[in-house]
Scaffold this active site. Structure first.
Site, short mmCIF file in Angstrom:
data_model
loop_
_atom_site.label_atom_id
_atom_site.label_comp_id
_atom_site.label_asym_id
_atom_site.label_seq_id
_atom_site.Cartn_x
_atom_site.Cartn_y
_atom_site.Cartn_z
N LYS A 173 0.88 -1.19 0.00
CA LYS A 173 0.00 0.00 0.00
C LYS A 173 0.90 1.22 0.00
CE LYS A 173 -3.20 2.54 2.96
NZ LYS A 173 -4.22 2.45 4.01
C1 5RP Z 1 -1.41 5.31 7.66
C2 5RP Z 1 -2.53 4.53 7.09
C3 5RP Z 1 -3.89 5.03 7.44
O1 5RP Z 1 -4.21 4.70 8.73
C4 5RP Z 1 -4.96 4.75 6.47
O2 5RP Z 1 -5.12 3.39 6.21
C5 5RP Z 1 -4.76 5.56 5.24
O3 5RP Z 1 -5.91 5.69 4.52
P1 5RP Z 1 -6.29 7.08 3.85
O4 5RP Z 1 -5.00 7.81 3.58
O5 5RP Z 1 -6.96 6.69 2.56
O6 5RP Z 1 -7.20 7.81 4.77
O7 5RP Z 1 -2.32 3.57 6.39
O8 5RP Z 1 -0.24 5.09 6.97
#
Ligand code: 5RP
Length: 265
Positions: A173
């Site tokens: 991610k």
């Molecule tokens: C931090 C994360 C976050 O908690 C979250 O999952 C990010 O999601 P978004 O940016 O779409 O709100 O991964 O690194």
């Protein structure tokens, strides 16, 4: 790859089209009651029919999501510091693999902080989690977080994503950036994008479209869905881009129509 690992991966990335809409609501692990998630269940439960997986902490899962739910769970297992700490980027293991199994998770998510002061600690903890997770056939999603001082460009994100894959991540991610295809092309495992801070719906759909065109398998999106003026309409629109080849404009039209329907109901 063993049957368990393949089975769990198929609950995260749809085998029909190789794409995924992961709904990220793990923010409370360092942000507390984030806007839109004050009552996490109230916001998230109506979104579940449109998500392929739900990424959250063990506490949020226990307190807000009914155990009868069939949404596959990706459990956030890194953390340890809050938004109030100047060393926000010093994360370690916050949830054991035993707990992940008890909660029937299909995957676990861990942030590595490449380039940050504490990168070595986070990377060593990450590889420990990978060793334990692989023993049980559980895929690890590496979250390549970005320090305040680092630029979110293709050079940095390729470095962090490739490292994550080489260190054992089954999915990466990361953030969308210009020349995102370079990040995807040099990462040997599927890549999903985070949404980042809330931006206008049209822009978030554009970013999603561009990421998919560049080779991302989907999103692991949070704030741009649950902080939308119409979260259900927004997740439907994101889904249309990821799974149904909608352009950003078509998806934005869908968002407006769905939003109108909701307001009328
Ligand atoms: C931090 C994360 C976050 O908690 C979250 O999952 C990010 O999601 P978004 O940016 O779409 O709100 O991964 O690194």
């Amino acid at each position: 790859m063993g049957w368990g690992m393949r089975n769990r991966l198929s609950k995260i990335i749809c085998p029909e089209d190789g794409k995924t809409v992961m709904l990220a609501v793990d923010h409370g692990y360092f942000l507390g009651p984030t806007t839109g998630l004050e009552n996490l269940g109230k916001t998230v439960i109506p979104l579940l029919p449109y998500a392929d997986t739900l990424m959250l902490t063990r506490g949020a899962l226990r307190y807000y999501i009914p155990p009868e739910s069939d949404i596959p769970i990706v459990l956030r297992v890194s953390g340890g510091t809050s938004i109030l700490n100047k060393n926000l980027l010093h994360e370690g293991i916050i949830t054991s693999m035993e707990e992940a199994i008890r909660l029937n998770a299909v995957g676990v998510a861990f942030s590595i902080l490449v380039g940050a002061e504490f990168e070595r600690d986070t990377i060593l903890a990450f590889t420990q989690v990978v060793d334990e997770a692989e023993r049980y056939g559980i895929p690890v999603v590496a979250v390549t977080a970005v320090g305040r001082e680092m630029t979110k460009d293709a050079k940095y994100l390729s470095l962090a994503s490739r490292m994550a894959a080489e260190l054992g991540a089954r999915i990466v991610k990361t953030y969308y950036c210009e020349e995102f295809e370079k990040v995807v092309e040099t990462c040997p495992v599927p890549v999903v994008i985070a949404g980042g801070k809330k931006i206008p719906e049209k822009d978030a759909l554009e970013m999603t479209y561009n990421a998919i065109q560049a080779g991302a398998v989907g999103v692991d999106m949070g704030r741009n869905i649950f902080q939308s003026e119409s979260p259900v309409a927004m997740i439907k629109a994101v889904r249309a881009v990821v799974h149904d080849n909608f352009t950003a404009d078509e998806a934005y039209q869908l968002f407006l129509e769905e939003k109108k329907k909701e307001e009328g109901s």
